[in-house]
Write a protein that holds these residues in place. Structure first.
Motif, PDB file in Angstrom:
ATOM      1  N   PHE A 262       0.848  -1.197   0.000  1.00 50.92           N
ATOM      2  CA  PHE A 262       0.000   0.000   0.000  1.00 50.92           C
ATOM      3  C   PHE A 262       0.881   1.244   0.000  1.00 50.92           C
ATOM      4  O   PHE A 262       2.022   1.219   0.490  1.00 50.92           O
ATOM      5  N   ASN A 264       0.726   3.814   1.774  1.00 47.29           N
ATOM      6  CA  ASN A 264       1.061   4.340   3.092  1.00 47.29           C
ATOM      7  C   ASN A 264       2.180   3.533   3.767  1.00 47.29           C
ATOM      8  O   ASN A 264       2.511   3.753   4.918  1.00 47.29           O
ATOM      9  N   THR A 266       2.215   0.199   4.337  1.00 47.48           N
ATOM     10  CA  THR A 266       1.793  -1.101   4.876  1.00 47.48           C
ATOM     11  C   THR A 266       1.897  -2.170   3.782  1.00 47.48           C
ATOM     12  O   THR A 266       1.450  -1.959   2.659  1.00 47.48           O
ATOM     13  N   LYS A 304      -9.829  -3.488  -2.008  1.00 45.85           N
ATOM     14  CA  LYS A 304     -11.150  -2.850  -1.897  1.00 45.85           C
ATOM     15  C   LYS A 304     -11.654  -2.300  -3.227  1.00 45.85           C
ATOM     16  O   LYS A 304     -12.161  -1.179  -3.315  1.00 45.85           O
TER      17      LYS A 304
END
Ligand SMILES: *[C@@H]1O[C@H](CO)[C@@H](O)[C@H](O)[C@H]1NC(C)=O
Ligand SMILES: *[C@@H]1O[C@H](CO)[C@@H](O)[C@H](O)[C@H]1NC(C)=O
Ligand SMILES: *[C@@H]1O[C@H](CO)[C@@H](O)[C@H](O)[C@H]1NC(C)=O
Ligand SMILES: *[C@@H]1O[C@H](CO)[C@@H](O)[C@H](O)[C@H]1NC(C)=O
Ligand SMILES: *[C@@H]1O[C@H](CO)[C@@H](O)[C@H](O)[C@H]1NC(C)=O
Ligand SMILES: *[C@@H]1O[C@H](CO)[C@@H](O)[C@H](O)[C@H]1NC(C)=O
Ligand SMILES: *[C@@H]1O[C@H](CO)[C@@H](O)[C@H](O)[C@H]1NC(C)=O
Ligand SMILES: *[C@H]1O[C@H](CO)[C@@H](O)[C@H](O)[C@H]1NC(C)=O
Length: 574
Positions: A262, A264, A266, A304
């Protein structure tokens, strides 16, 4: 004179080093671009990405892709056997095949009874997962020999056996002419026999596609690799074509985890704990990966996103997304069992929707995105061309190994010849291109620069040195004379032959008459008729309503093609 052996050895080594490296030019590797080529001069943006090749006399330009799972080369003519459930008209077929080769318009096409008589390899594979028609190609193709040239630096035309398929043998979506790069590749043998490369080694980096900035051509290197395009450590594994491996290209890797990176920071691993996934590397396939459906679903859920359908464009079978919806912007990392991480950047697995329309124009539609992953059932998972935007792959048929690195995306190039271990050619690399020999230790340096690591020895008396000089000179003179003769012969042989060239190959290339014995066991006919839809196994997951349908013109947003028209490939002057 206790020191004499040491000193003699030193002098001897130094001399041999000089003698061997004097005047024997290395055969530098060849680099062919993997680039966007305009297929039809009369159709704007009729681009396909591949390797430009000129074939026949006068030269006709076509576009090929390397196929590691074929030994011989398949060239399409006007009977191009496109799958009508995927390719909706002849114009699309011609563009996606990379142009047609018209053998009737070539004075150098020599037809033969079959491909084996033309010097084609008698063995092809029949592994589950491979294109279903492969095992039948040999017996059904129109065969012959033809000359081809490729790359700006291949000045001498090669004559190789080619097959012209008379059967719809491939999947509809890996479409270009197929250059056989298998373990007994007729193309690689011909290059070695002609002295244009010195080992049956090839390397590939696909480049970077579809990005607004920083798009790059890829390259296929023959006889070595491009060290500017690799970074970090490498992993070398044996090529394994056995049915037990199940991987028809011989290149199977084990991935211990698949990480979603990700933005960010992560990282989330999506393979179940203590499970690993085996992948077959198939560079010509049009996606990043074909993996068990549950893995692709897990990826989609973890990011998602909601798919709006399945793609029937150039990235056939990939998952479609609305570009204005919530689109995952991170990367994905393949953690190989052998300690290599291959991180694929977002732009190279989340690409715009691309298709060739009925008029033969390649359209890039950025309102939609394609996740170039496809969920398969039982068959072995594959890593396709988009994996090779992030990984650099080298195949070494002489050593029966393949090597991978994380790719360093760059337009810079520094080619390194890779030669067989123990090959006589390795010492010829001291000038010009560098030569890297697998498994070579530090002794290479000794030979190269004339003995930097001087053996320790006690000081010698003047009389001892005189004795060595007198005795040694006579012995050395005769040894050196012998070495000279041997070296010359080897250097000359190197240009025409390596240890791995099959016996008799040169003669076949020269005389054109095949004397190969057909292995009765190998090209087996598929019992019964060839399945009408070779695409069947691939599309097994598609529900009826998802099956290929006509797309309406409105779906194609015209965008200027990204690729430059490479006029030099089309010119007939080289
Ligand atoms: C072709 O040869 C020239 C001169 O030897 C060299 O500078 C260039 O890099 C070569 N190009 C390729 C693609 O190998
Ligand atoms: C190529 O030919 C070799 C030797 O005949 C054979 O072992 C191999 O299975 C064939 N196919 C490939 C993909 O290498
Ligand atoms: C490789 O192909 C040649 C024909 O091109 C054939 O004569 C030879 O037997 C093949 N080698 C192997 C190991 O099958
Ligand atoms: C691959 O890595 C090994 C060390 O792990 C090294 O000895 C070898 O030279 C590397 N191969 C290439 C082609 O760089
Ligand atoms: C980063 O983003 C992912 C996905 O949106 C989220 O699950 C995770 O908690 C975030 N991590 C941090 C440290 O914010
Ligand atoms: C993904 O999400 C869908 C919808 O929530 C769910 O039905 C499915 O089981 C999930 N699949 C996986 C493999 O997690
Ligand atoms: C994508 O989403 C936008 C906004 O929700 C919508 O207007 C558009 O029609 C969608 N496009 C497609 C191809 O579904
Ligand atoms: C050589 O055989 C293989 C598989 O049997 C096939 O790809 C190829 O068509 C033959 N040569 C050609 C180019 O037809």
């Amino acid at each position: 004179m206790p020191h004499m052996p040491i000193t003699s050895t030193f002098v001897f080594t130094t001399w041999i080093g000089r003698v061997l490296s004097a005047g024997c030019d290395p055969v530098p590797p060849l680099a062919l671009p993997i680039t966007d080529i305009k297929i039809s001069s009369s159709i704007a943006n009729s681009f396909m990405r591949g390797i430009p090749v000129n074939i026949g006399t006068p030269p006709q330009s076509i576009v090929v892709l390397p196929w590691p799972d074929l030994n011989n080369t398949s060239i399409y003519d006007e009977q191009s056997n496109c799958d009508s459930s995927i390719i909706w008209n002849d114009q699309i077929c011609e563009i996606r095949r990379g142009g047609y080769f018209l053998e009737t318009e070539s004075t150098t096409f020599t037809m033969s009874a079959d491909l084996i008589a033309a010097g084609g390899t008698p063995n092809e594979l029949n592994t589950p997962g491979i294109e279903l028609g492969v095992s039948k190609l040999l017996s059904t193709s129109l065969a012959g020999t033809e000359t081809l040239t490729t790359g700006p630096n291949i000045t001498k035309a090669l004559t190789i056996p080619i097959g012209i398929p008379r059967l719809r043998w491939d999947n509809g979506y890996t479409m270009l002419h197929a250059m056989g790069m298998g373990s007994n590749s007729t193309f690689l043998h011909a290059l070695v026999a002609a002295g244009q490369i010195s080992s049956r080694v090839w390397s590939i980096w696909w480049g970077r596609m579809w990005t607004e900035t920083n798009a790059m051509d890829g390259s296929l290197v023959l006889g070595g690799y491009d060290k500017e395009k690799v970074t970090g450590r490498n992993v070398t594994l044996p090529l394994d074509y056995t049915p037990q491996s199940g991987c028809w290209t011989g290149m199977k890797v084990t991935v211990s985890n698949l990480m979603i990176n990700f933005r960010n920071g992560t990282d989330v691993g999506i393979l179940p704990r203590n499970s690993a996934l085996q992948f077959c590397i198939v560079p010509q396939r049009q996606l990043l990966m074909e993996a068990p459906n549950s893995i692709v679903d897990t990826f989609q859920n973890a990011t998602k996103m909601t798919s709006i359908g399945t793609s029937f464009g150039l990235h056939w079978n990939s998952r479609l997304f609305n570009a204005s919806s919530n689109i995952f912007d991170g990367d994905v990392t393949f953690v190989l069992n052998d300690g290599l991480d291959i991180r694929v950047s977002n732009s190279q697995f989340f690409v715009p929707f691309v298709d060739v329309d009925r008029g033969g124009v390649r359209n890039v539609d950025r309102t939609k995105k394609e996740l170039v992953m496809f969920g398969v059932g039982e068959e072995l998972a594959t890593l396709g061309r988009y994996f090779l935007t992030a990984a650099y792959l080298m195949v070494n048929h002489d050593e029966r190994t393949f090597t991978m690195w994380q790719a360093n995306p760059t337009t810079k190039s520094s080619l390194v010849a890779v030669q067989r271990e123990g090959s006589q050619t390795r010492d010829c690399g001291s000038s010009g291109g560098s030569v890297d020999t697998f498994g070579e230790g530090s002794d290479r340096n000794t030979n190269r620069d004339g003995g930097s690591p001087v053996p320790e020895s006690a000081p010698l008396s003047t009389s001892m040195i005189a004795g060595i000089a007198v005795g040694g000179v006579v012995v050395l003179a005769s040894i050196i004379a012998a070495i000279f003769i041997i070296r010359r012969r080897k250097c000359r042989n190197m240009a025409t032959k390596t240890e791995a060239t099959p016996p008799g190959y040169d003669q076949v290339m020269a005389s054109g008459d095949g004397f190969f014995i057909v292995d009765q066991n190998s090209p087996q006919e598929i019992a019964g008729s060839f399945p009408g839809n070779p695409n069947k196994r691939k599309s097994v997951e598609l529900r009826a309503e998802q099956r290929p349908q006509e797309l309406h013109g409105s779906l194609h947003t015209y965008l200027p093609g990204r690729g430059p028209f490479v006029s030099k490939w089309v010119s007939t002057t080289w």
